[in-house]
Write a protein that holds these residues in place. Sequence first.
Motif, mmCIF file in Angstrom:
data_model
loop_
_atom_site.group_PDB
_atom_site.id
_atom_site.type_symbol
_atom_site.label_atom_id
_atom_site.label_comp_id
_atom_site.label_asym_id
_atom_site.label_seq_id
_atom_site.Cartn_x
_atom_site.Cartn_y
_atom_site.Cartn_z
ATOM 1 N N LEU A 110 0.823 -1.206 0.000
ATOM 2 C CA LEU A 110 0.000 0.000 0.000
ATOM 3 C C LEU A 110 0.858 1.257 0.000
ATOM 4 C CD1 LEU A 110 -2.902 -0.931 2.468
ATOM 5 C CD2 LEU A 110 -3.032 -0.670 -0.015
ATOM 6 N N TRP A 111 1.894 1.264 0.867
ATOM 7 C CA TRP A 111 2.773 2.434 0.904
ATOM 8 C C TRP A 111 3.500 2.620 -0.423
ATOM 9 C CZ3 TRP A 111 8.009 3.242 0.395
ATOM 10 C CH2 TRP A 111 8.477 4.499 0.778
ATOM 11 N N LEU A 112 4.006 1.503 -1.001
ATOM 12 C CA LEU A 112 4.718 1.582 -2.276
ATOM 13 C C LEU A 112 3.786 2.048 -3.402
ATOM 14 C CD1 LEU A 112 7.339 1.048 -3.827
ATOM 15 C CD2 LEU A 112 6.583 -1.317 -4.166
ATOM 16 N N GLY A 113 2.547 1.488 -3.441
ATOM 17 C CA GLY A 113 1.603 1.910 -4.465
ATOM 18 C C GLY A 113 1.234 3.379 -4.332
ATOM 19 N N ALA A 114 1.048 3.846 -3.083
ATOM 20 C CA ALA A 114 0.733 5.263 -2.894
ATOM 21 C C ALA A 114 1.900 6.142 -3.313
ATOM 22 C CB ALA A 114 0.370 5.515 -1.431
ATOM 23 N N ALA A 115 3.135 5.705 -2.971
ATOM 24 C CA ALA A 115 4.304 6.504 -3.328
ATOM 25 C C ALA A 115 4.553 6.543 -4.829
ATOM 26 C CB ALA A 115 5.544 5.974 -2.602
ATOM 27 N N VAL A 116 4.220 5.437 -5.536
ATOM 28 C CA VAL A 116 4.517 5.373 -6.970
ATOM 29 C C VAL A 116 3.388 5.951 -7.805
ATOM 30 C CG1 VAL A 116 4.993 3.801 -8.886
ATOM 31 C CG2 VAL A 116 6.095 3.444 -6.673
ATOM 32 N N VAL A 118 -0.050 7.305 -6.528
ATOM 33 C CA VAL A 118 -1.001 8.281 -6.013
ATOM 34 C C VAL A 118 -0.344 9.640 -5.793
ATOM 35 C CG1 VAL A 118 -2.635 8.784 -4.159
ATOM 36 C CG2 VAL A 118 -2.374 6.446 -4.994
ATOM 37 N N TRP A 119 0.743 9.651 -5.035
ATOM 38 C CA TRP A 119 1.343 10.929 -4.655
ATOM 39 C C TRP A 119 1.821 11.741 -5.851
ATOM 40 C CZ3 TRP A 119 4.613 8.572 -0.099
ATOM 41 C CH2 TRP A 119 3.721 8.168 0.904
ATOM 42 N N PRO A 120 2.478 11.156 -6.888
ATOM 43 C CA PRO A 120 2.864 11.990 -8.052
ATOM 44 C C PRO A 120 1.670 12.619 -8.753
ATOM 45 C CG PRO A 120 4.092 9.934 -8.038
ATOM 46 C CD PRO A 120 3.061 9.810 -6.991
ATOM 47 N N TRP A 121 0.587 11.855 -8.945
ATOM 48 C CA TRP A 121 -0.585 12.419 -9.625
ATOM 49 C C TRP A 121 -1.262 13.501 -8.781
ATOM 50 C CZ3 TRP A 121 -1.116 11.632 -14.553
ATOM 51 C CH2 TRP A 121 -0.588 10.479 -15.132
ATOM 52 N N VAL A 122 -1.289 13.303 -7.469
ATOM 53 C CA VAL A 122 -1.856 14.340 -6.602
ATOM 54 C C VAL A 122 -1.034 15.621 -6.683
ATOM 55 C CG1 VAL A 122 -2.317 14.955 -4.200
ATOM 56 C CG2 VAL A 122 -2.959 12.697 -5.057
ATOM 57 N N ALA A 123 0.303 15.489 -6.658
ATOM 58 C CA ALA A 123 1.153 16.681 -6.763
ATOM 59 C C ALA A 123 1.000 17.343 -8.124
ATOM 60 C CB ALA A 123 2.605 16.279 -6.524
ATOM 61 N N VAL A 130 -4.175 22.417 -11.785
ATOM 62 C CA VAL A 130 -5.100 23.409 -11.221
ATOM 63 C C VAL A 130 -4.625 24.841 -11.482
ATOM 64 C CG1 VAL A 130 -6.119 24.269 -9.085
ATOM 65 C CG2 VAL A 130 -6.022 21.811 -9.529
ATOM 66 N N PRO A 131 -3.349 25.210 -11.225
ATOM 67 C CA PRO A 131 -2.928 26.587 -11.547
ATOM 68 C C PRO A 131 -3.022 26.920 -13.035
ATOM 69 C CG PRO A 131 -1.408 25.614 -9.993
ATOM 70 C CD PRO A 131 -2.295 24.513 -10.465
ATOM 71 N N VAL A 132 -2.601 25.959 -13.922
ATOM 72 C CA VAL A 132 -2.651 26.237 -15.359
ATOM 73 C C VAL A 132 -4.085 26.474 -15.818
ATOM 74 C CG1 VAL A 132 -2.280 25.209 -17.632
ATOM 75 C CG2 VAL A 132 -0.496 25.072 -15.889
ATOM 76 N N VAL A 133 -4.994 25.595 -15.406
ATOM 77 C CA VAL A 133 -6.390 25.751 -15.826
ATOM 78 C C VAL A 133 -7.000 27.024 -15.241
ATOM 79 C CG1 VAL A 133 -8.682 24.722 -15.652
ATOM 80 C CG2 VAL A 133 -6.719 23.285 -16.174
ATOM 81 N N ARG A 134 -6.662 27.304 -14.013
ATOM 82 C CA ARG A 134 -7.279 28.475 -13.356
ATOM 83 C C ARG A 134 -6.809 29.782 -13.974
ATOM 84 N NH1 ARG A 134 -7.177 29.669 -6.824
ATOM 85 N NH2 ARG A 134 -8.428 31.599 -6.887
ATOM 86 N N TYR A 135 -5.454 29.962 -14.101
ATOM 87 C CA TYR A 135 -4.921 31.236 -14.555
ATOM 88 C C TYR A 135 -4.733 31.286 -16.067
ATOM 89 C CZ TYR A 135 -3.996 31.968 -9.624
ATOM 90 O OH TYR A 135 -4.128 32.099 -8.271
ATOM 91 N N GLY A 136 -4.750 30.109 -16.749
ATOM 92 C CA GLY A 136 -4.578 30.124 -18.185
ATOM 93 C C GLY A 136 -5.870 30.041 -18.971
#
Length: 409
Positions: A110-116, A118-123, A130-136
């Motif tokens: 679970l930790w490895l799957g989240a690190a590989v 989930v976390w990159p896509w969330v970041a 979100v910034p590109v869509v909002r301000y662009g």
Amino acid sequence: MDQEKQPHVYGRHQAPAHYETGDGCLTTLIRIPVRIVVLVLVLPVRMIWDVLVATARAADRVLLRPLGRALSWLGRVLVVVPLVLLYESVLTPLGHGLRWLAAVVGQGLLWLGAAVFVWPWVALWRHVVVPVVRYGVVVPVVWFHRAVLTPLGHGLRWVYRELLIPAGRGVATAVGLLLTVLFVRPVVGVWRYLLVPLAAAVTWLVEHLVVLTLAWTYRELLTPLGHGIVRLAGLLARGVAAAARGLGAAVVRLVMTLLVAPVSVLYRRVLAPVGREIATAIGVAWRIAGFVSRAVGRAIARLAWHLIGAPATWVYRTVCTPVGHVVRDAVWAPAKRAAVEAGRAARSALNTARESVRQARRDAWRALVGGGPVPEPREPVRPLARTLGSTTTVPSAAPEPEISLHKQG
């Protein structure tokens, strides 16, 4: 008196079980030899039946039930007890270890799957998309709508309301008048002065040349012809039905006279009395054969008891019982005590090994994933004891462990 006690009401062709016809001496003379012959034939069958029943009961009592108990005890000793020991000693610790290993591996995966994954896509979503869509996209679109599209829409609405609507009303009136003169008036004139008179003439011709001719033909020719055919068919059907009824009645009368009446007389006068007598004779012979068979069985049982049972009982009471007591007291009881002590020692060793495995598993789990804070040693606090039937505590009373009666044994 016996007939008054019986509540059964028999029909016209039904007789009670103890029915005896009063036909005279001839019937009695015939009945007695018949019963004697039936008794001679039934007696061996009844004796064989009683022997089979007694043999089956003796086999069930002497062989099958002890064999079943022995097989049950043997299955319990050879199958159930080893399986229980295997489950408690091997499978249960192995299952706990596998469950602990699966939990550790699952947490790691679970930790490895989240690190590989989930976390990159969330970041990426949070800091890039979100910034590109909002301000662009969103901010320019909102500004364009507010600064350009809204004033342009208001101007177009004013032009449509103040200029196009009044001009359109006059144009629509002129176009409607022109279409009426060019298309509507000619079509109405053709319909009113040409098509309607032509349709009336065609309708009058069809009505007088076709409809009236067909109606006269149906009324003057087809209706009388159909009535005649229906009446003729009814006469033929009634004649055929009358002939069939007469023929059926003749056939039924012939069958009743030639077949049913003789068979009924034969059954009522011959077969029913003969069958009733045979059934009564078989019942009487079966009961008499039962008395004879039981008497013979009692004689054979008494003879077997005096020849085999009494000596065997004397040998069992005089020889086997003292020897059994000696074997029970000198051999079986010490062996049973030794087996019980060995079982207790084995269970104690298994409990110790199981507790050691559990402690090792806890230590390994704490070493891998960490554990809670270790409490510091301190002086134990003695709880205040409760009085019976009350929730208040008594400071001077000695505390007792709150253990249920079920756990106290």
